[in-house]
Design an enzyme around this catalytic site. Structure first.
Site, short mmCIF file in Angstrom:
data_model
loop_
_atom_site.label_atom_id
_atom_site.label_comp_id
_atom_site.label_asym_id
_atom_site.label_seq_id
_atom_site.Cartn_x
_atom_site.Cartn_y
_atom_site.Cartn_z
NE ARG A 238 -5.46 3.68 -9.07
CZ ARG A 238 -5.02 4.85 -8.64
NH1 ARG A 238 -4.66 5.80 -9.49
NH2 ARG A 238 -4.94 5.09 -7.34
N GLY B 41 0.78 -1.22 0.00
CA GLY B 41 0.00 0.00 0.00
C GLY B 41 0.81 1.27 0.00
CE1 TYR C 61 -3.42 -2.63 -8.14
CE2 TYR C 61 -1.97 -0.80 -7.55
CZ TYR C 61 -2.45 -2.08 -7.32
OH TYR C 61 -1.96 -2.81 -6.28
CB CYS D 140 -21.40 6.07 -24.24
SG CYS D 140 -23.00 6.86 -24.46
CD GLU D 141 -21.04 5.22 -18.30
OE1 GLU D 141 -21.43 6.03 -17.43
OE2 GLU D 141 -21.65 4.17 -18.58
CD GLU E 202 2.02 -8.68 0.74
OE1 GLU E 202 0.98 -8.03 0.45
OE2 GLU E 202 1.98 -9.76 1.36
N PRO E 203 5.46 -4.10 -1.76
CG PRO E 203 7.61 -3.51 -2.46
CD PRO E 203 6.88 -4.41 -1.49
N GLY E 204 3.88 -2.59 -4.54
CA GLY E 204 3.40 -2.83 -5.89
C GLY E 204 3.55 -1.58 -6.72
NE ARG E 205 -0.82 2.37 -5.18
CZ ARG E 205 -2.08 2.55 -5.55
NH1 ARG E 205 -2.40 3.51 -6.37
NH2 ARG E 205 -3.03 1.77 -5.10
#
Length: 469
Positions: free
Chosen positions: A363, A277, A424, A394-395, A319-322
């Site tokens: 995101r 995180g 992500y 179309c949003e 647990e580094p990810g980003r």
């Protein structure tokens, strides 16, 4: 700032044209420190360069939209985390972005790997990653997933429910193997992040509650199992976190639980995983701590809490990810149209529509994530204009960069670059509106290498049984 509305933030009452943190730049061509990969620079007449290759050459070779990963920067960040947390087990969180090349990079830089689905596990195994260095997450692991993990010798399984314990006991009996597990616990820590990425409060799907007593019950059950080796405890408090404050509370509560388990069984568990995180900078308002600062802070916390509970320091994991995959990635888009919208009170906003959108970065729409952007194919001396970079879907909520100052002369055909897009983005991409997903390419020493090829309409239509004639 906006006032929340039951139908979503897009229907909220607008009280200001832009957030207070967004400062009007003196130079809209500048690359904000901390947001970009290590090789990003303006070169020549001002064109953005990544990994020694100009954006113009990249786009000519691969088109847009596209994700570009700076290989040197990715590897350097992986090595930094390994060195900063020397003596810890560092697991790269594959959910942030995983493909065969990334699995090999992580392996070569000496990190372990976390996966949380059969697809991610299969990618890791086919890339030749050592199963003993893989950790398996998931709150609802299927029998098929557990069977593959156990048969291939995955090093640790992070157990998330009593049902999973029963599945493990049954499948290990069938296969004649043992399972090495960590119990995932909810510590009740309120991480200061979006509700959807805060994962340690009680009212959510992950883990066993410490406060409710379920965690200790699960630990004792695994300890008494003939087929399960209980290695320790796993805690994860959320994502995009910038300091160690929340980890201090989590460490105290998990180590207290380890102390209680030791009192009940006479066994000192050997491992504690504090999860990941760790945040990165997406905008000028973000100030994440360095890996070395986090390591020093977490080491001090663990030493203090272990002394307080009379425990030997366990083997520690993170647990580094980003923090590894995010900054090396840049998303490139081509502008298709622009328009100016009157906001009232003399204020306007320029809408810059590009050839991507929420299908390649969900995101911002999912939990209001903020990003930055620059005009990448040239520099401009035009005045800056408050802008919103939006997609082709179309949003009304199809927004890539909600608030950014761009040159007022951004025009059709220009290239927009969005930094910190390595994590992500592709991993959460979809085919909304039957839109093929962009490719991922690594860049190094002025050369592009495909990592994941661009999807085609034929790829999508091949799944449609109604068109199989």
């Amino acid at each position: 700032m906006t006032r929340m509305h039951v139908a979503g933030s897009i229907h909220a009452d607008v009280t200001s044209a832009a957030p207070q943190w967004l400062v009007k730049p003196s130079d809209a061509n500048a690359l904000t420190d901390g947001l970009w990969s290590g090789s990003a620079a303006r070169v020549g007449e001002g064109e953005l360069e990544l990994g020694g290759m100009s954006v113009g050459d990249i786009v000519a070779e691969t088109g847009t939209p596209a994700y570009i990963i700076d290989e040197v920067d990715f590897r350097a960040r992986a090595l930094t985390w390994r060195e900063a947390f020397a003596g810890w087990k560092v697991y790269y969180a594959g959910k942030s972005f995983l493909c065969g090349a990334v699995a090999r990079w992580i392996d070569e830089e000496g990190l372990n790997l976390d996966v949380c689905s059969l697809g991610e596990l299969t990618v890791a195994l086919r890339a030749g990653f050592d199963p003993q260095r893989i950790g398996l997450h998931g709150n609802n692991k299927s029998d098929d997933l557990l069977r593959v993990a156990l048969a291939r010798g995955v090093g640790r399984i992070i157990v998330d429910s009593s049902d999973e314990i029963a599945r493990l006991e049954r499948i290990t009996e069938e296969l004649g193997v043992r399972a090495q597990v960590l119990i995932r616990v909810t510590t009740g820590v309120e991480a200061h992040t979006h509700e959807y990425i805060a994962t340690a409060h009680e009212d959510q799907k992950f883990g066993f509650s410490i406060a409710g007593g379920q965690a200790l019950v699960a630990m004792v059950r695994c300890h008494g199992s003939a087929r399960i080796d209980l290695m320790g405890i796993h805690s994860h408090i959320g994502s995009q976190i910038f300091d160690t404050n929340g980890f201090e509370v989590a460490a105290r509560r998990t180590l207290k639980l380890m102390s209680q388990f030791k009192e009940a069984t006479g066994v000192a568990l050997p491992e504690l995983d504090l999860g990941g995180g760790f945040g990165i900078a997406y905008t000028m308002d973000d100030s994440p701590a360095t890996a070395y600062d986090l390591a020093r802070g977490l080491d001090e916390i663990i030493e203090h809490e272990c002394r307080g509970f009379g425990l030997e320091r366990p083997t520690l994991s993170i647990e580094p990810g980003r923090a590894i995959s995010g900054p090396p990635g840049t998303a490139l888009y081509t502008v298709g149209t622009t328009k100016i919208v009157e906001l009232g009170g003399g204020q306007t906003r320029r809408y810059v529509s590009v050839d991507g959108g929420m299908s390649d970065n969900i995101r911002p729409a999912l939990y209001a994530a903020e990003y930055s952007a620059v005009l990448a194919n040239r520099v401009s001396d035009a005045p800056v204009a408050l802008s919103r970079v939006v997609g082709l879907h179309c949003e009304g909520g199809d927004i890539l960069v909600r608030d950014v100052f761009l040159p007022a002369d951004v025009a059709v055909g220009d290239i927009i670059a969005v930094p910190a897009s390595g994590a992500y983005s592709r991993s959460m991409a979809s085919n909304y509106n039957h839109t093929p997903r962009p490719p991922v390419l690594s860049v190094r020493d002025g050369r592009l290498t495909p990592m994941i090829r661009r999807e085609t309409l034929d790829d999508l239509l091949a799944l449609d049984a109604g068109l199989d004639r």
